[in-house]
Design an enzyme around this catalytic site. Sequence first.
Site, mmCIF file in Angstrom:
data_model
loop_
_atom_site.group_PDB
_atom_site.id
_atom_site.type_symbol
_atom_site.label_atom_id
_atom_site.label_comp_id
_atom_site.label_asym_id
_atom_site.label_seq_id
_atom_site.Cartn_x
_atom_site.Cartn_y
_atom_site.Cartn_z
ATOM 1 N N GLU A 231 41.539 36.553 37.452
ATOM 2 C CA GLU A 231 41.211 35.501 37.904
ATOM 3 C C GLU A 231 42.400 34.336 38.389
ATOM 4 O O GLU A 231 43.600 34.430 37.365
ATOM 5 C CB GLU A 231 40.690 34.625 36.327
ATOM 6 C CG GLU A 231 39.290 35.282 36.117
ATOM 7 C CD GLU A 231 38.136 35.126 37.224
ATOM 8 O OE1 GLU A 231 38.315 34.143 37.892
ATOM 9 O OE2 GLU A 231 37.272 35.856 37.206
ATOM 10 N N CYS A 265 43.449 25.537 36.740
ATOM 11 C CA CYS A 265 42.686 26.134 37.988
ATOM 12 C C CYS A 265 41.529 25.636 38.494
ATOM 13 O O CYS A 265 41.112 25.664 39.484
ATOM 14 C CB CYS A 265 42.601 27.549 37.446
ATOM 15 S SG CYS A 265 41.350 27.819 35.973
#
Length: 468
Positions: A231, A265
Amino acid sequence: MSLIQSRSPQKPDDVVAERAPVTPDGVRKLADSVRVAQDAWRRRDPSGRAAALSGAADRLRARAGEAAALIVREVGKPVVEANAEVSRAAAILDYYAQSCFAAIGDLLAPTLPANQPGLLFTERRPRGVAGLITPWNFPLAIPLWKAAPALATGNGVLLKPSPEALACGELVAGLFDGLLPDDLLHLVPGGADTGQAVVGAADVVSFTGSATVGRGVAVAAVRAGLPVQAEMGGQNAAVVLPDADPATTATMLAGAAMGYAGQKCTATRRIIVVGDATALTEALVAAVAGLRVGDPADAGVAVGPVITDAARRRVLDGVAAARAAGGRVLTRLTSPGDGLYVAPVLLDSVDPGHPVACEETFGPLASIFTVSDPAAAAALVNHVRYGLVTSVHGSDIGRLFEVVRAIDTGLIRVNTPTTGVDFHAPFGGEKASSQGPREQGTAALDFYTSLRTITLCTPPPNPAEEAA
Ligand code: NAD
């Protein structure tokens, strides 16, 4: 080998933790010991595994204040968000404790001779040693949303925390002291060499971090024939339709772009306004000006420091490059005090192809764009190589869905900010933001297990007995 060190970003002279990195050979030896412990752990009944995870959750709740203070000190997260991360981390442990009792397979209709009844079923089995490589920005939640499902499904763990979040990594590992069998979970502090050795020694790899490092980890894992999930970063957009309320939308977007100094993020980095952007821009400038920048231990502060001097330089250089290319700064460019603080920066008149609008500048920096219709907004969202999360704001449900359907991101959030994660739902991106299966929720239980299909039938009848 030189020591790794974490320093408090608000007081860079404050060394929070300092350790010798685990050597690649050390990682291999620890992996061997985890593998031995895992062989017994995978046979443990579900209530034994669940008790260890809920025991760790109880321990974390009992130490919540200390854990939040450590997050504030080590990575500069504003204290309100640090408290929320601790609560979420404990809830993650509880959620995966209960998952130990979930079904581990399906029962299917067998294709067998009529005189040989039997069963056709699937069974999920742990993969072995889970190699977990984590970033610094969610120093409790991310290690735990990987380690908890790995342990719940019967795996052992090698956890390599970020050097910038070393003490938080130690706190995570310490939650399990005496609750797990010896050697089942080992913390392996270190940098890139240690991380590469973890990939080489594990049976399954889960990585969270930057796109560049993540791609290398994914390639190395695939070469070794290992299941891997990575990720990575984002260049997330918020699409604002003409019928969105400017004031409430601006408050939401200011927090999503600048909260925790934009170091998520999922932070909003592009604000794409359909139609006239005047009212929203004014409201955004006011909302950003209302965010307090300063000591993250102060409960009124929304924007603390960035993690390192290099991170600060990246943001300031990005702003300078955008201005040199015609970008306009809409906010005050004053950095409060010494240390690693950066005042939040809102830009407009930026070329959509400029790196500040295409790459991930991991700081309090967002750009406003104007487009004429929803289709153009979706095209601009998709213009970047990343595809993590988008928010869409407005009232007309038809228009909202038109944009939702045209967007290429793994997460889409309507009338709610890009930031925010539900640990019981699948989480992950598209394109360069993500590689491999999703994290969190039941998707994580699938990832840390392999599926086998078993046909079980009664012995063939004895022809002599049948004849009798
Ligand atoms: P990073 O990529 O620098 O480091 C991540 C981890 O990888 C660290 O533990 C690091 O020591 C390790 N590492 C570095 N080089 C390695 C190598 N060659 N082999 C193996 N491991 C190696 O990221 P960071 O600065 O810690 O974190 C910020 C990044 O993480 C941002 O890009 C952010 O978007 C991303 N992030 C993504 C998510 C998500 O779920 N998508 C969540 C949080 C953060």
